[in-house]
Design an enzyme around this catalytic site. Sequence first.
Site, PDB file in Angstrom:
ATOM      1  N   GLU A 169      58.105 -13.829  24.968  1.00 18.44           N
ATOM      2  CA  GLU A 169      60.135 -14.157  25.744  1.00 18.44           C
ATOM      3  C   GLU A 169      60.412 -15.333  25.108  1.00 18.44           C
ATOM      4  O   GLU A 169      60.557 -16.434  25.621  1.00 18.44           O
ATOM      5  CB  GLU A 169      59.876 -13.744  26.920  1.00 18.44           C
ATOM      6  CG  GLU A 169      59.478 -12.198  27.292  1.00 18.44           C
ATOM      7  CD  GLU A 169      59.169 -12.630  29.027  1.00 18.44           C
ATOM      8  OE1 GLU A 169      60.028 -13.641  29.980  1.00 18.44           O
ATOM      9  OE2 GLU A 169      58.604 -11.845  29.661  1.00 18.44           O
ATOM     10  N   ASN A 216      55.273 -10.757  22.286  1.00 17.49           N
ATOM     11  CA  ASN A 216      55.452  -9.855  23.348  1.00 17.49           C
ATOM     12  C   ASN A 216      56.587 -10.379  23.833  1.00 17.49           C
ATOM     13  O   ASN A 216      57.141 -11.516  24.526  1.00 17.49           O
ATOM     14  CB  ASN A 216      54.504 -10.066  24.597  1.00 17.49           C
ATOM     15  CG  ASN A 216      54.967  -9.089  25.556  1.00 17.49           C
ATOM     16  OD1 ASN A 216      54.980  -7.522  25.195  1.00 17.49           O
ATOM     17  ND2 ASN A 216      55.018  -9.289  26.597  1.00 17.49           N
ATOM     18  N   HIS A 257      60.779  -3.376  30.824  1.00 19.80           N
ATOM     19  CA  HIS A 257      60.781  -2.933  31.676  1.00 19.80           C
ATOM     20  C   HIS A 257      62.380  -2.917  32.012  1.00 19.80           C
ATOM     21  O   HIS A 257      63.278  -2.765  31.886  1.00 19.80           O
ATOM     22  CB  HIS A 257      60.936  -4.113  32.308  1.00 19.80           C
ATOM     23  CG  HIS A 257      60.013  -5.290  32.463  1.00 19.80           C
ATOM     24  ND1 HIS A 257      58.504  -4.564  33.745  1.00 19.80           N
ATOM     25  CD2 HIS A 257      58.976  -6.481  31.696  1.00 19.80           C
ATOM     26  CE1 HIS A 257      57.780  -5.767  33.728  1.00 19.80           C
ATOM     27  NE2 HIS A 257      57.867  -6.454  32.957  1.00 19.80           N
ATOM     28  N   GLU A 288      54.447  -3.525  29.272  1.00 19.50           N
ATOM     29  CA  GLU A 288      54.794  -3.930  30.021  1.00 19.50           C
ATOM     30  C   GLU A 288      55.358  -2.629  31.764  1.00 19.50           C
ATOM     31  O   GLU A 288      56.634  -2.895  31.999  1.00 19.50           O
ATOM     32  CB  GLU A 288      54.885  -5.327  30.892  1.00 19.50           C
ATOM     33  CG  GLU A 288      54.631  -6.658  30.390  1.00 19.50           C
ATOM     34  CD  GLU A 288      54.721  -7.967  30.402  1.00 19.50           C
ATOM     35  OE1 GLU A 288      56.125  -8.050  30.965  1.00 19.50           O
ATOM     36  OE2 GLU A 288      54.928  -8.894  29.880  1.00 19.50           O
ATOM     37  N   ASP A 290      57.339  -0.954  33.841  1.00 18.20           N
ATOM     38  CA  ASP A 290      58.171   0.302  35.163  1.00 18.20           C
ATOM     39  C   ASP A 290      59.430   0.588  34.809  1.00 18.20           C
ATOM     40  O   ASP A 290      60.301   0.236  33.618  1.00 18.20           O
ATOM     41  CB  ASP A 290      58.170  -1.120  36.072  1.00 18.20           C
ATOM     42  CG  ASP A 290      58.209  -2.343  36.050  1.00 18.20           C
ATOM     43  OD1 ASP A 290      58.085  -3.418  36.464  1.00 18.20           O
ATOM     44  OD2 ASP A 290      58.854  -2.578  34.286  1.00 18.20           O
TER      45      ASP A 290
HETATM   46  O1  G3I Z   1      50.367 -18.115  43.135  1.00 17.65           O
HETATM   47  C1  G3I Z   1      50.786 -18.611  44.034  1.00 17.65           C
HETATM   48  C2  G3I Z   1      50.997 -18.469  45.542  1.00 17.65           C
HETATM   49  O2  G3I Z   1      49.884 -19.654  45.660  1.00 17.65           O
HETATM   50  C3  G3I Z   1      51.778 -18.923  46.693  1.00 17.65           C
HETATM   51  O3  G3I Z   1      51.857 -18.903  48.048  1.00 17.65           O
HETATM   52  C4  G3I Z   1      53.100 -18.138  46.204  1.00 17.65           C
HETATM   53  C5  G3I Z   1      54.079 -18.147  47.715  1.00 17.65           C
HETATM   54  O4  G3I Z   1      54.864 -18.841  47.023  1.00 17.65           O
HETATM   55  O5  G3I Z   1      53.424 -17.619  45.158  1.00 17.65           O
HETATM   56  C6  G3I Z   1      52.270 -17.152  43.439  1.00 17.65           C
HETATM   57  O6  G3I Z   1      52.544 -17.399  43.575  1.00 17.65           O
HETATM   58  C7  G3I Z   1      53.572 -16.453  42.645  1.00 17.65           C
HETATM   59  C8  G3I Z   1      52.743 -15.375  41.195  1.00 17.65           C
HETATM   60  O7  G3I Z   1      53.187 -14.638  40.304  1.00 17.65           O
HETATM   61  C9  G3I Z   1      51.383 -15.009  41.549  1.00 17.65           C
HETATM   62  O8  G3I Z   1      51.144 -13.980  43.155  1.00 17.65           O
HETATM   63  C10 G3I Z   1      54.742 -16.543  41.787  1.00 17.65           C
HETATM   64  O9  G3I Z   1      55.770 -17.175  42.744  1.00 17.65           O
HETATM   65  C11 G3I Z   1      55.328 -15.722  41.529  1.00 17.65           C
HETATM   66  O10 G3I Z   1      56.817 -15.843  40.889  1.00 17.65           O
HETATM   67  C12 G3I Z   1      54.673 -15.264  40.421  1.00 17.65           C
HETATM   68  O11 G3I Z   1      56.005 -13.967  39.667  1.00 17.65           O
HETATM   69  C13 G3I Z   1      54.758 -13.291  38.410  1.00 17.65           C
HETATM   70  C14 G3I Z   1      56.381 -13.539  37.384  1.00 17.65           C
HETATM   71  O12 G3I Z   1      55.850 -12.413  36.417  1.00 17.65           O
HETATM   72  C15 G3I Z   1      56.348 -14.724  37.277  1.00 17.65           C
HETATM   73  O13 G3I Z   1      57.118 -15.101  36.071  1.00 17.65           O
HETATM   74  C16 G3I Z   1      55.151 -11.764  39.104  1.00 17.65           C
HETATM   75  O14 G3I Z   1      53.546 -11.518  39.337  1.00 17.65           O
HETATM   76  C17 G3I Z   1      54.814 -11.288  37.747  1.00 17.65           C
HETATM   77  O15 G3I Z   1      54.553  -9.266  37.483  1.00 17.65           O
HETATM   78  C18 G3I Z   1      55.732 -11.584  36.053  1.00 17.65           C
HETATM   79  O16 G3I Z   1      54.856 -10.545  35.932  1.00 17.65           O
HETATM   80  C19 G3I Z   1      55.814 -10.824  34.290  1.00 17.65           C
HETATM   81  C20 G3I Z   1      55.561 -11.332  32.567  1.00 17.65           C
HETATM   82  O17 G3I Z   1      53.907 -11.526  32.651  1.00 17.65           O
HETATM   83  C21 G3I Z   1      55.941 -11.599  31.592  1.00 17.65           C
HETATM   84  N1  G3I Z   1      57.093 -10.742  31.391  1.00 17.65           N
HETATM   85  C22 G3I Z   1      57.388 -10.403  32.421  1.00 17.65           C
HETATM   86  C23 G3I Z   1      57.259 -10.122  33.688  1.00 17.65           C
HETATM   87  C24 G3I Z   1      57.486 -10.000  35.101  1.00 17.65           C
HETATM   88  O18 G3I Z   1      58.543 -11.206  35.358  1.00 17.65           O
END
Ligand code: G3I
Length: 396
Positions: A169, A216, A257, A288, A290
Amino acid sequence: MRPRRTLVIGLAVVAALSGGATTTAVAGRPASPPSQDSTLRALADRHRLAIGTAIDVDALDDPQYRQIAGTDFSTVTAENVMKWEVLEPVRGQYDWSQAEKFMAFAKSNDQRVRGHVLVWNNQLPAWLTEGVADGSITKTELRGILRNHVKTVAGHFKGRIWQWDVVNEAVTDSFDATDGRIGYKGFWAQNLGPGYVADAFRWAREADPKALLFYNDYNIDAFGDGGPLDKTQFVYDMVRDLRRKGVPIDGVGSQAHLSTRYGNYSAFQLADMHLRFAKLGVATALTEVDVRNLLPETQTGDTVNPLLQAQAYDYAALLQGCLASRQCISYTVWGFDDGRSWTNTWDFGSGPGREALATIRDASYQPKLAYRALQAELAWAGPPLVLPRVTQPPGR
Ligand code: G3I
Protein backbone atom coordinates in the site's frame (compact mmCIF):
# COMPACT_ATOMS: atom_id res chain seq x y z
CA MET A 1 -1.63 -28.43 -25.93
CA ARG A 2 -1.19 -30.72 -28.95
CA PRO A 3 -3.88 -30.16 -31.69
CA ARG A 4 -5.26 -33.70 -31.44
CA ARG A 5 -6.07 -33.36 -27.76
CA THR A 6 -7.61 -29.97 -28.36
CA LEU A 7 -9.90 -31.48 -30.95
CA VAL A 8 -10.84 -34.33 -28.63
CA ILE A 9 -11.54 -31.96 -25.80
CA GLY A 10 -13.42 -29.62 -28.10
CA LEU A 11 -15.65 -32.41 -29.31
CA ALA A 12 -16.23 -33.54 -25.75
CA VAL A 13 -17.26 -30.06 -24.70
CA VAL A 14 -19.58 -29.71 -27.69
CA ALA A 15 -21.12 -33.08 -26.89
CA ALA A 16 -21.64 -32.04 -23.29
CA LEU A 17 -23.09 -28.66 -24.23
CA SER A 18 -25.32 -30.11 -26.97
CA GLY A 19 -27.03 -32.30 -24.44
CA GLY A 20 -25.15 -35.41 -25.49
CA ALA A 21 -26.37 -38.61 -23.88
CA THR A 22 -23.89 -38.30 -21.04
CA THR A 23 -21.25 -35.84 -19.95
CA THR A 24 -18.33 -37.23 -21.88
CA ALA A 25 -15.31 -37.96 -19.80
CA VAL A 26 -13.13 -35.15 -21.17
CA ALA A 27 -9.91 -36.43 -22.64
CA GLY A 28 -10.34 -39.72 -20.85
CA ARG A 29 -10.89 -38.13 -17.44
CA PRO A 30 -14.08 -38.60 -15.42
CA ALA A 31 -16.00 -35.41 -14.75
CA SER A 32 -15.43 -34.61 -11.10
CA PRO A 33 -18.50 -33.02 -9.56
CA PRO A 34 -17.96 -30.56 -6.72
CA SER A 35 -18.36 -32.74 -3.69
CA GLN A 36 -19.69 -30.75 -0.78
CA ASP A 37 -16.99 -32.42 1.28
CA SER A 38 -14.04 -31.57 -0.94
CA THR A 39 -11.72 -29.12 0.77
CA LEU A 40 -10.82 -25.96 -1.11
CA ARG A 41 -7.22 -27.14 -0.88
CA ALA A 42 -7.92 -30.45 -2.63
CA LEU A 43 -9.98 -28.81 -5.35
CA ALA A 44 -7.42 -26.03 -5.92
CA ASP A 45 -4.52 -28.49 -6.03
CA ARG A 46 -5.99 -29.77 -9.30
CA HIS A 47 -5.08 -26.41 -10.81
CA ARG A 48 -1.79 -26.16 -8.95
CA LEU A 49 -3.42 -23.11 -7.40
CA ALA A 50 -2.56 -22.30 -3.80
CA ILE A 51 -5.66 -21.29 -1.90
CA GLY A 52 -5.07 -19.63 1.41
CA THR A 53 -6.20 -17.61 4.34
CA ALA A 54 -4.86 -15.02 6.73
CA ILE A 55 -4.25 -16.56 10.14
CA ASP A 56 -5.12 -14.90 13.44
CA VAL A 57 -2.53 -16.57 15.66
CA ASP A 58 -4.64 -15.95 18.77
CA ALA A 59 -7.42 -18.02 17.20
CA LEU A 60 -5.23 -21.10 16.83
CA ASP A 61 -6.22 -22.05 20.39
CA ASP A 62 -9.76 -22.66 19.06
CA PRO A 63 -9.81 -26.31 17.88
CA GLN A 64 -12.45 -25.74 15.20
CA TYR A 65 -10.59 -22.69 13.79
CA ARG A 66 -7.34 -24.64 13.85
CA GLN A 67 -8.83 -27.66 12.08
CA ILE A 68 -10.36 -25.63 9.25
CA ALA A 69 -7.30 -23.40 8.88
CA GLY A 70 -5.07 -26.46 8.68
CA THR A 71 -7.08 -28.52 6.19
CA ASP A 72 -8.94 -26.16 3.83
CA PHE A 73 -5.89 -24.16 2.74
CA SER A 74 -2.47 -24.83 1.22
CA THR A 75 -1.00 -21.41 1.94
CA VAL A 76 -1.28 -19.13 4.96
CA THR A 77 -0.50 -15.48 5.64
CA ALA A 78 0.28 -13.96 9.03
CA GLU A 79 -2.54 -11.46 9.56
CA ASN A 80 -0.54 -9.41 12.08
CA VAL A 81 2.37 -11.23 13.72
CA MET A 82 5.00 -10.44 11.08
CA LYS A 83 4.32 -6.71 11.14
CA TRP A 84 6.98 -4.29 12.35
CA GLU A 85 5.18 -3.31 15.61
CA VAL A 86 5.03 -6.98 16.61
CA LEU A 87 8.48 -8.13 15.49
CA GLU A 88 10.53 -5.12 16.68
CA PRO A 89 8.53 -3.45 19.48
CA VAL A 90 11.74 -2.03 20.90
CA ARG A 91 14.45 -0.69 18.58
CA GLY A 92 16.93 -3.45 17.79
CA GLN A 93 15.11 -6.00 19.98
CA TYR A 94 13.20 -8.63 17.99
CA ASP A 95 10.40 -10.81 19.34
CA TRP A 96 9.93 -13.78 16.98
CA SER A 97 7.66 -15.77 19.31
CA GLN A 98 4.26 -15.12 17.73
CA ALA A 99 5.60 -15.33 14.19
CA GLU A 100 7.34 -18.62 14.96
CA LYS A 101 4.08 -19.97 16.41
CA PHE A 102 2.50 -19.12 13.06
CA MET A 103 5.38 -20.72 11.14
CA ALA A 104 5.11 -23.90 13.22
CA PHE A 105 1.40 -24.12 12.40
CA ALA A 106 2.11 -23.74 8.69
CA LYS A 107 4.87 -26.35 8.78
CA SER A 108 2.67 -28.83 10.66
CA ASN A 109 0.11 -28.58 7.87
CA ASP A 110 2.61 -28.54 4.99
CA GLN A 111 1.42 -25.09 4.01
CA ARG A 112 3.38 -22.48 2.03
CA VAL A 113 3.78 -19.12 3.72
CA ARG A 114 3.03 -15.63 2.44
CA GLY A 115 5.14 -13.29 4.56
CA HIS A 116 3.22 -10.14 5.42
CA VAL A 117 4.71 -7.45 5.51
CA LEU A 118 8.24 -6.09 5.37
CA VAL A 119 7.42 -2.42 4.70
CA TRP A 120 4.06 -0.75 5.32
CA ASN A 121 2.97 2.67 6.55
CA ASN A 122 0.74 1.14 9.27
CA GLN A 123 1.39 -0.87 12.42
CA LEU A 124 4.83 0.65 12.87
CA PRO A 125 6.30 0.72 16.39
CA ALA A 126 6.02 3.94 18.36
CA TRP A 127 9.81 4.26 18.81
CA LEU A 128 10.10 4.60 15.03
CA THR A 129 7.28 6.99 14.24
CA GLU A 130 7.85 9.14 17.33
CA GLY A 131 11.60 9.19 16.71
CA VAL A 132 11.05 10.57 13.22
CA ALA A 133 8.39 13.00 14.43
CA ASP A 134 10.60 14.50 17.15
CA GLY A 135 13.70 14.55 14.93
CA SER A 136 15.71 12.14 17.05
CA ILE A 137 15.82 9.82 14.03
CA THR A 138 17.26 11.59 10.99
CA LYS A 139 16.29 10.76 7.41
CA THR A 140 19.70 9.15 6.81
CA GLU A 141 19.36 7.12 9.96
CA LEU A 142 15.81 6.17 8.97
CA ARG A 143 16.98 4.61 5.71
CA GLY A 144 19.51 2.56 7.65
CA ILE A 145 16.81 1.46 10.11
CA LEU A 146 14.59 0.36 7.22
CA ARG A 147 17.45 -1.55 5.59
CA ASN A 148 18.28 -3.26 8.85
CA HIS A 149 14.66 -4.27 9.50
CA VAL A 150 14.08 -5.65 6.00
CA LYS A 151 17.32 -7.63 5.99
CA THR A 152 16.92 -8.86 9.58
CA VAL A 153 13.34 -10.09 9.07
CA ALA A 154 13.84 -11.54 5.58
CA GLY A 155 17.06 -13.08 6.82
CA HIS A 156 15.42 -14.60 9.89
CA PHE A 157 12.80 -16.40 7.74
CA LYS A 158 15.22 -17.12 4.86
CA GLY A 159 14.19 -20.18 2.85
CA ARG A 160 10.85 -20.52 4.66
CA ILE A 161 8.79 -17.87 2.83
CA TRP A 162 7.11 -18.59 -0.52
CA GLN A 163 5.92 -15.07 -1.23
CA TRP A 164 6.92 -11.91 0.67
CA ASP A 165 4.74 -8.83 0.65
CA VAL A 166 7.83 -6.64 0.53
CA VAL A 167 6.05 -3.30 0.15
CA ASN A 168 2.37 -2.83 0.95
CA GLU A 169 0.00 0.00 0.00
CA ALA A 170 2.59 2.57 -1.08
CA VAL A 171 0.23 4.32 -3.51
CA THR A 172 -2.69 6.73 -3.15
CA ASP A 173 -6.22 6.09 -4.39
CA SER A 174 -8.38 8.19 -6.64
CA PHE A 175 -10.15 9.41 -3.49
CA ASP A 176 -6.96 10.62 -1.78
CA ALA A 177 -4.86 11.50 -4.82
CA THR A 178 -3.22 14.91 -4.84
CA ASP A 179 -3.11 17.30 -7.80
CA GLY A 180 -5.43 15.03 -9.77
CA ARG A 181 -3.12 12.06 -10.11
CA ILE A 182 -2.20 8.88 -8.31
CA GLY A 183 1.13 9.04 -6.47
CA TYR A 184 3.09 7.70 -3.53
CA LYS A 185 1.75 8.08 0.02
CA GLY A 186 2.52 7.50 3.68
CA PHE A 187 5.30 7.54 6.23
CA TRP A 188 8.05 6.03 4.09
CA ALA A 189 7.49 8.10 0.95
CA GLN A 190 7.11 11.28 3.00
CA ASN A 191 10.40 10.69 4.83
CA LEU A 192 12.55 8.83 2.29
CA GLY A 193 10.92 9.57 -1.07
CA PRO A 194 9.61 6.83 -3.44
CA GLY A 195 13.10 5.35 -3.83
CA TYR A 196 12.48 3.26 -0.69
CA VAL A 197 10.36 0.88 -2.77
CA ALA A 198 13.31 -0.22 -4.94
CA ASP A 199 15.58 -0.28 -1.89
CA ALA A 200 13.23 -2.61 -0.01
CA PHE A 201 13.04 -5.13 -2.87
CA ARG A 202 16.82 -5.14 -3.34
CA TRP A 203 17.45 -5.62 0.40
CA ALA A 204 14.84 -8.39 0.60
CA ARG A 205 16.46 -10.19 -2.34
CA GLU A 206 19.90 -9.89 -0.71
CA ALA A 207 18.49 -11.47 2.45
CA ASP A 208 16.47 -14.23 0.76
CA PRO A 209 17.36 -15.30 -2.80
CA LYS A 210 14.47 -17.76 -3.03
CA ALA A 211 11.36 -15.92 -1.88
CA LEU A 212 9.03 -14.48 -4.52
CA LEU A 213 8.98 -10.73 -3.83
CA PHE A 214 5.59 -9.06 -4.17
CA TYR A 215 4.21 -5.57 -4.25
CA ASN A 216 0.80 -5.71 -2.51
CA ASP A 217 -2.08 -3.22 -2.64
CA TYR A 218 -5.86 -2.83 -2.61
CA ASN A 219 -8.12 -1.34 -5.31
CA ILE A 220 -5.88 -2.75 -8.06
CA ASP A 221 -8.24 -5.62 -8.88
CA ALA A 222 -8.94 -4.35 -12.41
CA PHE A 223 -7.71 -1.60 -14.73
CA GLY A 224 -9.74 1.59 -15.01
CA ASP A 225 -9.46 4.09 -17.83
CA GLY A 226 -5.64 4.11 -17.82
CA GLY A 227 -5.65 7.79 -16.89
CA PRO A 228 -3.88 9.67 -14.07
CA LEU A 229 -6.41 8.45 -11.48
CA ASP A 230 -6.22 4.78 -12.46
CA LYS A 231 -4.41 3.19 -9.49
CA THR A 232 -3.95 -0.15 -11.23
CA GLN A 233 -2.32 1.59 -14.18
CA PHE A 234 0.01 3.48 -11.82
CA VAL A 235 1.07 0.26 -10.11
CA TYR A 236 1.53 -1.41 -13.51
CA ASP A 237 3.79 1.43 -14.68
CA MET A 238 5.69 1.42 -11.35
CA VAL A 239 6.37 -2.32 -11.55
CA ARG A 240 7.32 -2.12 -15.23
CA ASP A 241 9.76 0.72 -14.61
CA LEU A 242 11.31 -0.87 -11.53
CA ARG A 243 11.83 -4.17 -13.36
CA ARG A 244 13.45 -2.31 -16.25
CA LYS A 245 15.93 -0.97 -13.67
CA GLY A 246 16.63 -4.51 -12.51
CA VAL A 247 14.66 -4.27 -9.27
CA PRO A 248 13.73 -7.86 -8.28
CA ILE A 249 9.94 -7.67 -8.20
CA ASP A 250 8.45 -11.13 -8.87
CA GLY A 251 4.77 -10.55 -8.27
CA VAL A 252 1.87 -8.19 -7.66
CA GLY A 253 -0.69 -8.90 -4.97
CA SER A 254 -4.21 -7.63 -5.47
CA GLN A 255 -5.79 -7.59 -2.03
CA ALA A 256 -9.38 -7.64 -3.36
CA HIS A 257 -11.10 -6.20 -0.32
CA LEU A 258 -14.44 -5.73 -2.06
CA SER A 259 -17.92 -4.68 -1.04
CA THR A 260 -21.15 -5.47 -2.88
CA ARG A 261 -22.26 -1.91 -2.10
CA TYR A 262 -19.97 -0.70 -4.90
CA GLY A 263 -21.20 -3.20 -7.49
CA ASN A 264 -19.47 -6.24 -8.92
CA TYR A 265 -16.61 -6.62 -11.39
CA SER A 266 -16.99 -8.94 -14.34
CA ALA A 267 -14.62 -11.90 -14.47
CA PHE A 268 -13.32 -10.50 -17.76
CA GLN A 269 -12.19 -7.22 -16.13
CA LEU A 270 -10.46 -9.18 -13.37
CA ALA A 271 -8.84 -11.62 -15.81
CA ASP A 272 -7.54 -8.69 -17.87
CA MET A 273 -5.61 -7.41 -14.83
CA HIS A 274 -3.90 -10.76 -14.22
CA LEU A 275 -3.08 -11.27 -17.89
CA ARG A 276 -1.59 -7.80 -18.36
CA PHE A 277 0.68 -8.12 -15.31
CA ALA A 278 1.66 -11.60 -16.51
CA LYS A 279 2.90 -10.01 -19.74
CA LEU A 280 5.22 -7.87 -17.59
CA GLY A 281 6.79 -11.13 -16.43
CA VAL A 282 5.38 -11.06 -12.91
CA ALA A 283 3.12 -13.46 -11.10
CA THR A 284 -0.12 -12.23 -9.61
CA ALA A 285 -1.91 -13.30 -6.48
CA LEU A 286 -5.19 -12.44 -4.82
CA THR A 287 -3.90 -11.80 -1.34
CA GLU A 288 -6.63 -10.57 1.03
CA VAL A 289 -10.00 -11.46 -0.48
CA ASP A 290 -13.13 -10.56 1.39
CA VAL A 291 -16.41 -9.09 0.21
CA ARG A 292 -18.35 -6.91 2.63
CA ASN A 293 -22.12 -6.48 2.43
CA LEU A 294 -23.94 -3.29 3.30
CA LEU A 295 -26.45 -4.74 5.72
CA PRO A 296 -30.00 -3.37 5.66
CA GLU A 297 -31.26 -1.58 8.70
CA THR A 298 -33.68 -4.46 9.31
CA GLN A 299 -31.93 -7.74 8.70
CA THR A 300 -34.42 -10.43 7.68
CA GLY A 301 -33.69 -13.60 5.72
CA ASP A 302 -35.23 -12.24 2.54
CA THR A 303 -33.03 -9.12 2.67
CA VAL A 304 -29.77 -10.83 3.53
CA ASN A 305 -29.97 -13.71 1.04
CA PRO A 306 -29.59 -11.54 -2.10
CA LEU A 307 -26.55 -9.96 -0.41
CA LEU A 308 -25.04 -13.39 0.23
CA GLN A 309 -25.69 -14.29 -3.41
CA ALA A 310 -24.02 -11.09 -4.61
CA GLN A 311 -21.10 -11.81 -2.30
CA ALA A 312 -20.78 -15.33 -3.67
CA TYR A 313 -20.72 -13.94 -7.19
CA ASP A 314 -17.81 -11.62 -6.32
CA TYR A 315 -15.76 -14.39 -4.72
CA ALA A 316 -16.38 -16.58 -7.77
CA ALA A 317 -15.63 -13.83 -10.30
CA LEU A 318 -12.31 -13.12 -8.55
CA LEU A 319 -11.43 -16.81 -8.81
CA GLN A 320 -12.47 -16.99 -12.47
CA GLY A 321 -10.24 -13.99 -13.18
CA CYS A 322 -7.33 -15.68 -11.45
CA LEU A 323 -7.84 -19.03 -13.23
CA ALA A 324 -7.77 -17.18 -16.57
CA SER A 325 -4.06 -16.47 -16.08
CA ARG A 326 -1.56 -19.28 -15.51
CA GLN A 327 0.61 -16.77 -13.64
CA CYS A 328 -2.05 -16.19 -11.01
CA ILE A 329 -0.58 -18.52 -8.42
CA SER A 330 -2.58 -18.04 -5.24
CA TYR A 331 -5.99 -16.95 -3.97
CA THR A 332 -5.97 -15.99 -0.30
CA VAL A 333 -9.01 -14.95 1.74
CA TRP A 334 -8.44 -12.48 4.55
CA GLY A 335 -9.86 -14.69 7.26
CA PHE A 336 -12.49 -17.34 6.72
CA ASP A 337 -15.09 -16.75 9.40
CA ASP A 338 -17.41 -13.79 9.93
CA GLY A 339 -16.87 -13.92 13.67
CA ARG A 340 -13.22 -12.82 13.48
CA SER A 341 -13.12 -10.73 10.32
CA TRP A 342 -11.20 -7.48 10.64
CA THR A 343 -14.20 -5.78 9.04
CA ASN A 344 -16.11 -6.23 12.30
CA THR A 345 -13.84 -3.74 14.04
CA TRP A 346 -12.90 -1.48 11.14
CA ASP A 347 -14.65 1.76 10.36
CA PHE A 348 -17.30 0.26 8.12
CA GLY A 349 -20.02 1.63 10.28
CA SER A 350 -21.66 -0.08 13.24
CA GLY A 351 -25.07 -1.51 13.97
CA PRO A 352 -27.49 -2.81 11.34
CA GLY A 353 -26.47 -0.40 8.55
CA ARG A 354 -22.81 -1.46 8.62
CA GLU A 355 -20.83 -3.39 6.03
CA ALA A 356 -20.20 -6.92 7.29
CA LEU A 357 -20.55 -10.66 6.62
CA ALA A 358 -17.37 -10.37 4.54
CA THR A 359 -15.97 -13.91 4.65
CA ILE A 360 -16.77 -17.40 3.31
CA ARG A 361 -18.01 -18.99 6.53
CA ASP A 362 -20.41 -17.60 9.11
CA ALA A 363 -19.57 -16.96 12.75
CA SER A 364 -20.30 -20.63 13.49
CA TYR A 365 -17.84 -21.69 10.76
CA GLN A 366 -20.69 -22.91 8.53
CA PRO A 367 -19.99 -22.57 4.78
CA LYS A 368 -21.87 -19.71 3.11
CA LEU A 369 -22.93 -19.40 -0.52
CA ALA A 370 -19.52 -17.84 -1.19
CA TYR A 371 -17.75 -20.96 0.07
CA ARG A 372 -19.93 -23.18 -2.12
CA ALA A 373 -19.26 -20.93 -5.08
CA LEU A 374 -15.50 -21.33 -4.64
CA GLN A 375 -15.89 -25.12 -4.40
CA ALA A 376 -17.95 -25.20 -7.56
CA GLU A 377 -15.59 -22.94 -9.53
CA LEU A 378 -12.58 -25.03 -8.52
CA ALA A 379 -14.35 -28.29 -9.25
CA TRP A 380 -16.06 -27.51 -12.57
CA ALA A 381 -13.53 -25.14 -14.15
CA GLY A 382 -11.20 -28.01 -13.94
CA PRO A 383 -8.27 -29.45 -15.84
CA PRO A 384 -7.42 -30.08 -18.57
CA LEU A 385 -9.38 -27.14 -19.98
CA VAL A 386 -8.10 -24.77 -17.28
CA LEU A 387 -4.34 -25.01 -17.51
CA PRO A 388 -2.31 -25.41 -14.31
CA ARG A 389 -0.52 -22.48 -12.69
CA VAL A 390 3.09 -21.79 -13.59
CA THR A 391 5.44 -20.07 -11.16
CA GLN A 392 8.47 -18.33 -12.55
CA PRO A 393 11.68 -18.54 -10.50
CA PRO A 394 12.51 -15.53 -8.34
CA GLY A 395 14.04 -12.64 -10.25
CA ARG A 396 17.71 -11.85 -9.62
O1 G3I B 1 -2.34 -6.33 19.56
C1 G3I B 1 -3.18 -5.27 20.07
C2 G3I B 1 -3.68 -5.64 21.45
O2 G3I B 1 -2.58 -5.73 22.35
C3 G3I B 1 -4.66 -4.58 21.93
O3 G3I B 1 -5.20 -4.97 23.18
C4 G3I B 1 -5.80 -4.47 20.88
C5 G3I B 1 -6.84 -3.45 21.27
O4 G3I B 1 -6.35 -2.17 20.96
O5 G3I B 1 -5.23 -4.08 19.61
C6 G3I B 1 -4.35 -5.08 19.11
O6 G3I B 1 -3.83 -4.65 17.88
C7 G3I B 1 -4.79 -4.74 16.82
C8 G3I B 1 -4.16 -5.63 15.72
O7 G3I B 1 -5.01 -5.67 14.56
C9 G3I B 1 -3.96 -7.05 16.21
O8 G3I B 1 -5.18 -7.63 16.52
C10 G3I B 1 -4.99 -3.33 16.26
O9 G3I B 1 -5.68 -2.57 17.22
C11 G3I B 1 -5.82 -3.41 14.98
O10 G3I B 1 -5.90 -2.14 14.36
C12 G3I B 1 -5.15 -4.36 13.99
O11 G3I B 1 -6.00 -4.45 12.83
C13 G3I B 1 -5.37 -5.09 11.72
C14 G3I B 1 -5.25 -4.06 10.58
O12 G3I B 1 -4.67 -4.69 9.43
C15 G3I B 1 -4.40 -2.89 11.02
O13 G3I B 1 -4.20 -2.03 9.90
C16 G3I B 1 -6.25 -6.25 11.24
O14 G3I B 1 -6.30 -7.26 12.23
C17 G3I B 1 -5.72 -6.82 9.95
O15 G3I B 1 -6.65 -7.77 9.40
C18 G3I B 1 -5.55 -5.71 8.90
O16 G3I B 1 -4.99 -6.26 7.77
C19 G3I B 1 -4.63 -5.33 6.74
C20 G3I B 1 -3.42 -5.90 6.02
O17 G3I B 1 -2.37 -6.10 6.93
C21 G3I B 1 -3.01 -5.00 4.87
N1 G3I B 1 -4.13 -4.81 3.94
C22 G3I B 1 -5.34 -4.27 4.59
C23 G3I B 1 -5.78 -5.19 5.71
C24 G3I B 1 -7.06 -4.69 6.34
O18 G3I B 1 -6.84 -3.46 6.97
